[in-house]
Design a protein around this motif. Structure first.
Motif, PDB file in Angstrom:
ATOM      1  N   ASP A 301      19.487 -25.349  24.914  1.00 48.45           N
ATOM      2  CA  ASP A 301      20.465 -24.007  25.439  1.00 48.45           C
ATOM      3  C   ASP A 301      19.561 -23.140  25.912  1.00 48.45           C
ATOM      4  O   ASP A 301      17.964 -23.103  25.477  1.00 48.45           O
ATOM      5  N   ASP A 302      19.633 -22.421  27.278  1.00 45.30           N
ATOM      6  CA  ASP A 302      18.904 -21.600  27.238  1.00 45.30           C
ATOM      7  C   ASP A 302      17.782 -21.955  28.426  1.00 45.30           C
ATOM      8  O   ASP A 302      17.692 -21.241  29.444  1.00 45.30           O
ATOM      9  N   HIS A 352      25.347 -22.576  31.016  1.00 45.41           N
ATOM     10  CA  HIS A 352      25.722 -21.869  29.777  1.00 45.41           C
ATOM     11  C   HIS A 352      25.370 -20.067  30.244  1.00 45.41           C
ATOM     12  O   HIS A 352      24.810 -19.537  29.706  1.00 45.41           O
ATOM     13  N   HIS A 356      23.371 -15.177  30.299  1.00 41.02           N
ATOM     14  CA  HIS A 356      23.467 -15.376  28.837  1.00 41.02           C
ATOM     15  C   HIS A 356      24.177 -13.696  29.004  1.00 41.02           C
ATOM     16  O   HIS A 356      23.779 -13.301  27.435  1.00 41.02           O
ATOM     17  N   HIS A 443      17.293 -24.860  21.203  1.00 41.56           N
ATOM     18  CA  HIS A 443      16.618 -24.613  22.499  1.00 41.56           C
ATOM     19  C   HIS A 443      15.743 -24.477  22.868  1.00 41.56           C
ATOM     20  O   HIS A 443      14.259 -24.611  22.645  1.00 41.56           O
TER      21      HIS A 443
END
Ligand code: ZN
Length: 477
Positions: A301-302, A352, A356, A443
């Motif tokens: 993620d991210d 995603h 955020h 991540h």
């Protein structure tokens, strides 16, 4: 640090003009319009892929009891501006986490807003990146106070003078008294202005200044800086001709580059590293049948994140492993080449959100914008729209689900890699906890997580596991 009421629409501000966001969220009379009779035109959109050597500095927690996500750009040549943003972001985060005198995080900020859960989100938008002028706005949304928790600040870099300048750097020293008098005169007539606060306002207190595409000088005031608590944000815009006599030499160049963008950004950087995007060739259709063999879906993620994501792709290719990347839209826009490389190597690219936020705090329209804007960036990069999304913090409810056709993906194994940042521990956690058909959360913005991957792939491959995308896993279960 101002503690300000819930104002979730600001989370959409990634690249929207402040004017637009205020007009959707503020009920304060006069907060939208400036000194000019018409609403000022928003600044032009900057294409971040044109900024050589750009990296986005991301950090986040995945802790639902103390959620936070921060990001700011690092542009080669503008180190002093990057340093100013870094300092502010770190200071805001330390304050949010309630860091004690010994530097230890003690809690998550204490008081929270009406929703009962805190949240800190810091995102950025480029104002100008052209010629020798760089302008960036950081947008901070802090849900730990009683107000709207929104603050904005602009950071300017003068490539000719090799100098960072705050908002007031757009105005010449000698013109500040006249400029400030005009600002006060304009604000004085607005509903909700606090006369005491206004009297105390100094030029140096103005921390958000930019130009519109028609050259107007636009200032933005956070809640509680000039208005009574019930008041919202205030925006003042002086038409180009009104502002002209006040501008510094840099201000004139910043205005010119805003009105006539498109020049290559040249801040006189001695080196602008351009990390090569990985060039794995397409790996063909995945025919793994997870009903017959042991599968694991690694998810990252991210990102994408410069250098780390490319390194990760190399590791995955070595083991012919596939993974799923839940990418953040503002990073996709900055580095589409990395997302393209992910897709080309046979990995799955998921959504995603743009910057955020906890989607459960947003309106349906805001959730749609967070997800649709990101899907559009992914599709522009890869030629294929995503079908999956992972809600930041795993925060999802019926409203969020109803806002999108994307399918939500949570996880079975949370490595908590963002918390301890130790490659050996990340590897051990995945190897010990992951079982057949599990979705594993990591991540790729953390080098320690990427460094853990070869050991994970080696050990679990030896145990007979196959690494597949989330969609492949779902399709064959
Ligand atoms: Zn995340």
């Amino acid at each position: 640090m101002r503690k300000l009421t819930l104002f979730p629409s600001i989370l959409l501000l990634g690249s929207l003009s402040l004017t637009t966001a205020c007009s959707t969220g503020s009920t304060t009379a006069g907060a939208q319009d400036g000194a000019s009779s018409s609403t000022p035109a928003p600044a032009s959109t900057v294409d971040p892929t044109k900024i050589k050597g750009l990296t986005i500095v991301n950090d986040s927690s995945n802790d639902r009891s103390c959620p936070w996500a921060t990001s700011y750009p690092s542009v080669p040549g503008a180190e002093a501006a990057t340093a100013a943003m870094k300092k502010d972001v770190e200071s805001y985060l330390a304050n949010y986490l309630g860091t004690n005198a010994g530097g230890q995080a003690t809690d998550c900020g204490g008081a929270v807003d009406a929703s009962g859960v805190p949240e800190l989100n810091i995102s950025f938008a480029f104002l100008v990146a052209s010629g020798d002028v760089l302008g960036v706005r950081l947008v901070t949304q802090d849900h730990t106070g009683t107000g709207d928790g929104l603050s904005t600040k602009t950071y300017w870099y003068d490539g000719a003078a090799h100098a960072y300048l705050p908002a007031t750097g757009l105005v010449a020293d000698g013109s500040r008294p006249a400029f400030l008098a005009a600002v006060k005169k304009e604000l004085k007539q607005r509903e909700g202005i606090d006369p005491t606060l206004l009297a105390e306002l100094k030029a140096a207190d103005i921390d958000d200044a930019s130009f519109t595409s028609d050259g107007a000088l636009k200032l933005s005031f956070d809640r509680d800086t000039v208005g009574v608590p019930a008041g919202g944000r205030y925006t003042v815009a002086f038409p180009r001709t009104t502002a002209a006599p006040w501008l510094s030499a840099f201000g004139k160049r910043a205005q010119h580059q805003t009105m006539n963008p498109g020049g290559t950004l040249d801040l006189g950087a001695t080196s602008t590293p351009t990390p090569a995007a990985p060039t794995q060739t397409a790996s063909g259709t995945d025919t793994t049948d997870c009903a017959k063999v042991k599968c694991i879906a690694l998810t990252f993620d991210d990102g994408p994140a410069v250098t780390y994501t490319a390194t990760l792709l190399t590791y995955l290719a070595q083991y012919k492993a596939r993974a799923t990347f839940f990418t953040v839209g503002q990073n996709v826009a900055a580095h589409p080449e990395l997302v393209r490389a992910e897709a080309k190597a046979g990995h799955e690219v998921g959504n995603h959100s743009w910057n955020h936020p906890d989607l459960t705090r947003l309106t349906t329209a805001q959730v749609k914008q967070q997800l649709e804007r990101t899907s559009a960036a992914i599709e522009a990069a890869t030629g294929k729209a995503p079908t999956l999304f992972r809600p930041p913090y795993g925060a999802v409810n019926a409203q969020v689900k109803a806002s999108t056709t994307l399918s939500p993906v949570l996880w079975d194994v949370d490595t908590e890699d963002w918390k301890y940042r130790d490659a050996a521990k990340v590897a051990r956690t995945v190897i010990d906890k992951a079982a057949r058909n599990d979705v594993v959360l990591m991540h790729d913005i953390h080098p320690t997580s990427v460094a853990a991957v070869p050991e994970i792939l080696k050990t679990l491959t030896a145990r007979g596991y196959h690494f597949v995308t989330v969609s492949r896993l779902r399709a064959t279960l």
